[in-house]
Design a protein around this motif. Structure first.
Motif, PDB file in Angstrom:
ATOM      1  N   PHE A  28      68.492  62.601  28.931  1.00 46.23           N
ATOM      2  CA  PHE A  28      68.746  61.699  30.048  1.00 46.23           C
ATOM      3  C   PHE A  28      69.152  62.483  31.285  1.00 46.23           C
ATOM      4  O   PHE A  28      69.774  63.528  31.196  1.00 46.23           O
ATOM      5  N   SER A  30      70.743  62.152  35.368  1.00 46.48           N
ATOM      6  CA  SER A  30      71.512  61.390  36.346  1.00 46.48           C
ATOM      7  C   SER A  30      71.395  62.104  37.688  1.00 46.48           C
ATOM      8  O   SER A  30      71.693  63.299  37.782  1.00 46.48           O
ATOM      9  N   GLN A 103      61.104  62.993  41.553  1.00 42.33           N
ATOM     10  CA  GLN A 103      61.316  62.346  40.265  1.00 42.33           C
ATOM     11  C   GLN A 103      59.982  61.905  39.675  1.00 42.33           C
ATOM     12  O   GLN A 103      59.820  60.791  39.222  1.00 42.33           O
ATOM     13  N   LYS A 104      59.032  62.800  39.668  1.00 42.72           N
ATOM     14  CA  LYS A 104      57.721  62.476  39.126  1.00 42.72           C
ATOM     15  C   LYS A 104      57.323  63.561  38.148  1.00 42.72           C
ATOM     16  O   LYS A 104      57.910  64.629  38.099  1.00 42.72           O
ATOM     17  N   TYR A 133      59.074  61.667  33.407  1.00 44.62           N
ATOM     18  CA  TYR A 133      60.267  60.830  33.439  1.00 44.62           C
ATOM     19  C   TYR A 133      59.918  59.380  33.160  1.00 44.62           C
ATOM     20  O   TYR A 133      58.815  58.931  33.451  1.00 44.62           O
ATOM     21  N   THR A 134      60.880  58.655  32.610  1.00 45.73           N
ATOM     22  CA  THR A 134      60.820  57.216  32.514  1.00 45.73           C
ATOM     23  C   THR A 134      62.222  56.691  32.807  1.00 45.73           C
ATOM     24  O   THR A 134      63.144  56.934  32.044  1.00 45.73           O
ATOM     25  N   LYS A 135      62.393  56.065  33.954  1.00 47.00           N
ATOM     26  CA  LYS A 135      63.696  55.616  34.458  1.00 47.00           C
ATOM     27  C   LYS A 135      64.681  56.770  34.443  1.00 47.00           C
ATOM     28  O   LYS A 135      64.535  57.708  35.199  1.00 47.00           O
ATOM     29  N   ASP A 136      65.691  56.744  33.552  1.00 45.89           N
ATOM     30  CA  ASP A 136      66.705  57.797  33.530  1.00 45.89           C
ATOM     31  C   ASP A 136      66.520  58.785  32.372  1.00 45.89           C
ATOM     32  O   ASP A 136      67.397  59.581  32.080  1.00 45.89           O
TER      33      ASP A 136
END
Length: 146
Positions: A28, A30, A103-104, A133-136
């Motif tokens: 994960f 952040s 964020q890709k 990534y997928t969301k967080d």
């Protein structure tokens, strides 16, 4: 997106034709961002996850870093480091380099910069990675020259 899938597939397939180490790192992420005027973003992030490799090792991984990006989300300067600890409490540290969007999905390289006993022979060696990534959450596959 298809371009990243092809690159990701190539990196995984290439591993089966060479004597290389593959590391699968998942977890994960952040991210906190600070907008500096209209043209610059300062991004700070933390990653926590687990990993395993093609040699049967496994453990925890943590990354921390920051990067500057412009209004088009293009990375301008980054500083990213990761610490990995295996099942035998042996550690190695990597510097991560990446160009592209924030964020890709993308590709980049890592360099092993420090290590405890079991991994010292790999200091200075590089890995090519693909990340998505997928969301967080994230999935990162590293193909290493060791």
């Amino acid at each position: 997106m298809m371009k990243y899938f092809i690159i990701f597939f190539f990196l995984i397939s290439f591993n089966s034709f060479a004597d290389k180490r593959k590391i699968d790192f998942r977890g994960f992420i952040s991210i906190k961002s600070l907008n500096i005027g209209k043209n610059i973003n300062f991004n700070n992030f933390e990653i926590k996850g687990v990993w395993d490799d093609s040699e049967g090792n496994y453990g925890n991984g943590n990354c921390s870093g920051s990067w500057l990006s412009d209004k088009n989300s293009t990375r301008k300067k980054d500083m990213i480091f990761c610490e990995f600890e295996d099942q035998n409490e042996q550690k190695f540290w990597k510097k991560v380099e990446r160009k592209g969007s924030e964020q890709k999905a993308g590709i980049g390289k890592t360099i092993l910069i420090e290590a405890t006993e079991n991994y010292k022979k790999n200091i200075g060696k590089e890995c090519i990675y693909a990340i998505n990534y997928t969301k967080d959450a994230f999935i990162m596959i590293l193909n290493c020259n060791y």
